[in-house]
Scaffold this motif. Structure first.
Motif, PDB file in Angstrom:
ATOM      1  N   UNK A   3     -35.913  23.764  76.082  1.00 22.37           N
ATOM      2  CA  UNK A   3     -35.601  22.624  75.244  1.00 22.37           C
ATOM      3  C   UNK A   3     -34.291  21.981  75.664  1.00 22.37           C
ATOM      4  N   UNK A  93     -39.060  23.270  84.162  1.00 22.02           N
ATOM      5  CA  UNK A  93     -38.899  24.362  85.112  1.00 22.02           C
ATOM      6  C   UNK A  93     -40.108  24.395  86.036  1.00 22.02           C
ATOM      7  N   UNK A  96     -43.198  25.693  84.492  1.00 19.51           N
ATOM      8  CA  UNK A  96     -43.568  25.175  83.184  1.00 19.51           C
ATOM      9  C   UNK A  96     -44.511  24.010  83.251  1.00 19.51           C
ATOM     10  N   UNK A  97     -45.293  23.846  82.223  1.00 20.82           N
ATOM     11  CA  UNK A  97     -46.186  22.708  82.112  1.00 20.82           C
ATOM     12  C   UNK A  97     -45.899  21.900  80.853  1.00 20.82           C
ATOM     13  N   UNK A  98     -45.659  22.608  79.765  1.00 20.43           N
ATOM     14  CA  UNK A  98     -45.441  21.898  78.508  1.00 20.43           C
ATOM     15  C   UNK A  98     -44.048  21.278  78.506  1.00 20.43           C
ATOM     16  N   UNK A  99     -43.884  20.243  77.706  1.00 17.30           N
ATOM     17  CA  UNK A  99     -42.590  19.625  77.505  1.00 17.30           C
ATOM     18  C   UNK A  99     -42.018  20.124  76.189  1.00 17.30           C
ATOM     19  N   UNK A 101     -39.077  19.336  73.475  1.00 15.92           N
ATOM     20  CA  UNK A 101     -38.151  18.272  73.085  1.00 15.92           C
ATOM     21  C   UNK A 101     -37.171  18.745  72.019  1.00 15.92           C
TER      22      UNK A 101
END
Lengths: 111, 114
Positions: A3, A93, A96-99, A101
């Motif tokens: 995050x 990263x 990583x795939x998801x964001x 926030x």
């Protein structure tokens, strides 16, 4: 993904002024993205800066990245009323795939 | 090239009913992500899917929530036995490939539970 935390939480400026907001993160990144959200709408991608880049421009937007300080900044020059929105950063990263926030910076540009 | 489509845009459900939210990714995108946004907060990741596979559901509540992305048709986020706390905006995003890349967001579905 990790995050990012945006700062300040809110920003109020006059039309024509510049707006600067910052993003801090905790671990090593592959890239960092900035998104804009107009009230009640989906996010719009603004710019992606890679970890080996220090500065990137797109129109009136300028993004900097300092990996030694684990921080990024977004500058909007010559702001317009239409720039009124919330702005979010999303550090990415390699694995990583998801964001992920943070709470965003709410920018109000007064005419 | 149409963007990410979500429907319905607004959905009202009574407590205990089921909510089904649909997302059609951009053409050529096989990676779909669902996010939830509570008022005055940022988006929170829920689930990441590829065609017919759930890749990461670490953000999904353990009960009542499920997601699918079938070989044909849109991705579906399903919430069973909705409660007032499920009231939120649900956003879908898609990308053409895996990795920390740009995601394209839909307009969202605003779920209100009465």
């Amino acid at each position: 993904s990790q995050q990012g935390e945006e700062d300040p939480q809110a920003l109020s400026i006059q039309e024509g002024e510049n707006a600067t907001m910052n993003c801090s993160y905790k671990t090593s990144i592959n890239n960092l993205q900035w998104y804009r959200q107009n009230s009640g709408r989906g996010l719009v991608h603004l710019i992606l800066i890679r970890s080996n880049e220090r500065e990137k421009h797109s129109g009136r937007l300028r993004v900097t990245l300092d990996t030694s300080k684990k921080s990024s900044s977004l500058l909007i020059t010559a702001s317009r009323a239409a720039d009124t929105a919330s702005y979010f950063c999303a550090p990415g990263t390699a694995a990583g795939n998801k964001l992920t926030f943070g709470g965003g910076t709410r920018v109000l540009v007064k005419p | 090239n149409a963007g990410v489509m979500q429907n319905p845009r607004h959905l009202v459900r009574r407590r205990g009913q089921e909510a089904r939210l649909r997302c059609s990714p951009m053409k050529g995108h096989s990676h779909v992500y669902w996010y939830r946004q509570l008022p005055e907060e940022g988006l929170k990741f829920m689930v990441y899917l590829q065609k017919e596979n759930i890749i990461d559901e670490s953000g999904m509540p353990k009960e009542r929530f499920s997601a699918e992305f079938p070989k044909e048709g849109p991705s579906i986020l399903r919430i069973q036995q909705v409660v007032r706390g499920d009231s939120a905006a649900y956003f879908c995003a898609s990308s053409p490939s895996a990795g920390p890349n740009e995601q394209y967001f839909g307009p969202g579905t605003r779920l209100t539970v009465t």
